[in-house]
Design a protein around this motif. Structure first.
Motif, PDB file in Angstrom:
ATOM      1  N   VAL A 245       0.840  -1.209   0.000  1.00 57.27           N
ATOM      2  CA  VAL A 245       0.000   0.000   0.000  1.00 57.27           C
ATOM      3  C   VAL A 245       0.870   1.253   0.000  1.00 57.27           C
ATOM      4  N   ILE A 246       1.926   1.246   0.820  1.00 59.95           N
ATOM      5  CA  ILE A 246       2.840   2.395   0.862  1.00 59.95           C
ATOM      6  C   ILE A 246       3.523   2.580  -0.494  1.00 59.95           C
ATOM      7  N   ALA A 247       3.993   1.468  -1.081  1.00 63.31           N
ATOM      8  CA  ALA A 247       4.673   1.550  -2.373  1.00 63.31           C
ATOM      9  C   ALA A 247       3.738   2.077  -3.460  1.00 63.31           C
ATOM     10  N   GLU A 248       2.509   1.547  -3.495  1.00 65.58           N
ATOM     11  CA  GLU A 248       1.552   2.016  -4.494  1.00 65.58           C
ATOM     12  C   GLU A 248       1.218   3.485  -4.282  1.00 65.58           C
ATOM     13  N   GLY A 249       1.126   3.901  -3.005  1.00 68.87           N
ATOM     14  CA  GLY A 249       0.858   5.303  -2.719  1.00 68.87           C
ATOM     15  C   GLY A 249       1.976   6.205  -3.210  1.00 68.87           C
ATOM     16  N   LEU A 250       3.234   5.794  -2.962  1.00 60.60           N
ATOM     17  CA  LEU A 250       4.372   6.596  -3.404  1.00 60.60           C
ATOM     18  C   LEU A 250       4.435   6.673  -4.925  1.00 60.60           C
ATOM     19  N   ILE A 251       4.116   5.562  -5.586  1.00 58.03           N
ATOM     20  CA  ILE A 251       4.143   5.552  -7.048  1.00 58.03           C
ATOM     21  C   ILE A 251       3.047   6.446  -7.616  1.00 58.03           C
ATOM     22  N   SER A 252       1.884   6.453  -6.964  1.00 60.12           N
ATOM     23  CA  SER A 252       0.747   7.203  -7.503  1.00 60.12           C
ATOM     24  C   SER A 252       0.811   8.699  -7.208  1.00 60.12           C
ATOM     25  N   VAL A 253       1.653   9.109  -6.226  1.00 61.02           N
ATOM     26  CA  VAL A 253       1.690  10.524  -5.835  1.00 61.02           C
ATOM     27  C   VAL A 253       1.993  11.457  -7.010  1.00 61.02           C
TER      28      VAL A 253
END
Length: 330
Positions: A245-253
């Motif tokens: 979830v953290i990785a996907e959040g960072l990628i989507s920012v």
């Protein structure tokens, strides 16, 4: 010593893991090692799957009317029963679209899981895993893999229907707000049972693919492997999920911020075409990386349980060409 690792004695490490009972750090580091060593086989395959999934989701969501005035669970309400009714109505109205998106994601996850599990099984003993060879091995088993996944989905769906169905049936019949509030309490044990089933059935796919078991045997095998380690398996998968979830959040920012600024901080940004397209691009990149991480984590937990209970590390050492190795306790 190349190909070995010190862990209360020298332990063979022919591939991405040392052949001993795995710790949490071993599982997490093995995920990165798998992507680093076999990215040519994994990432192009998952990129195609992620792109198809995101485009399909984009088209479906664009065709669905967005719900208005949905009550927030974090905002105090003067009429919680009415808010519950409104939330149930919103969920019921959006269920067909949500179901379609989840079905597509489910199929994508199945394909990514099947391919990743086989690649990981080769990576563990240091063997090459070209995608063409892996796909040739996976293809004859796809019918069983989809059958297994369908049965698991039916088990989950049936459990949800038993505990959630009365709430929606009462809403459709025009039950009072108090009755809906009382029936909604059934969702609590329903969620607990679904979670227990999710963890207990987690290792069915690796058992079916790697042991070439039938569907019924793979389901029973998963229950046996998880029994006694349910909380450990849950904890590790929760940790992996949080990281994803953290990785996907960072990628989507970057994509989310780009959409926001392109719309001039318009409050309707979240429903704009630009936002959806940029979100889909970010989602595609995120899924490309996270799909194999989920699958490899499950497969590593499966291998770990078999190493702990069945001394699978001895067989893996023999397959890697290390004769005479005995089981390492851990």
């Amino acid at each position: 010593m190349p190909g070995w690792e010190w862990s209360n004695g020298w332990v063979p490490k022919p591939g991405i893991i040392a052949l001993r009972p795995l710790k949490v750090g071993d599982i997490l580091s093995a995920n990165f090692a798998l992507l680093r060593v076999h990215w040519r086989a994994i990432l192009p395959f998952t990129a195609v799957i992620a792109l198809v999934t995101q485009v399909a989701g984009l088209l479906i969501s664009a065709s669905v009317k967005q719900p208005q005035n949905v009550p927030s669970p974090f905002t105090p309400s003067q009429n919680p029963n009415a808010d519950l009714r409104k939330s149930l109505s919103t969920l019921a109205d959006s269920y067909p679209a949500l179901g379609a998106v989840e079905l597509i994601s489910f199929i994508a996850g199945i394909l990514a899981t099947a391919v990743t599990i086989l690649i990981l099984s080769k990576a563990v003993i240091g063997r090459p895993a070209p995608l063409a060879e892996v796909w040739q091995s996976v293809r004859p088993r796809l019918a069983q893999v989809f059958g297994l996944s369908a049965i698991i989905a039916l088990i989950m769906g049936g459990t949800i229907a038993v505990f959630f169905g009365p709430v929606f049936a009462a809403r459709s019949a025009g039950a009072s707000d108090g009755a809906l509030a009382g029936l909604s309490l059934l969702m609590i044990p329903g969620c607990a049972i679904v979670l227990w089933l999710c963890v207990s059935l987690l290792m069915a796919a690796p058992a079916l693919i790697l042991e070439r078991q039938g569907i019924r045997s793979a389901l029973a095998r998963s229950f046996r492997l998880v029994r006694g380690s349910w909380w450990r398996v849950l904890g590790i998968m929760l940790l992996v999920t949080i990281m994803i979830v953290i990785a996907e959040g960072l990628i989507s920012v970057p994509f989310t911020m780009g959409a926001v600024f392109s719309q001039g901080l318009n409050p309707d940004t979240a429903t704009s075409t630009t936002y959806r397209i940029l979100a889909a691009i970010g989602g595609t990149i995120g899924m490309t990386v996270t799909l194999p991480v989920v699958a490899s984590s499950i497969a590593l937990l499966y291998l770990d349980q078999r190493i702990r209970r069945e001394s699978l590390d001895v067989s893996l050492a023999a397959a890697a060409g290390i004769p005479g190795y005995t089981h390492a306790e851990g």
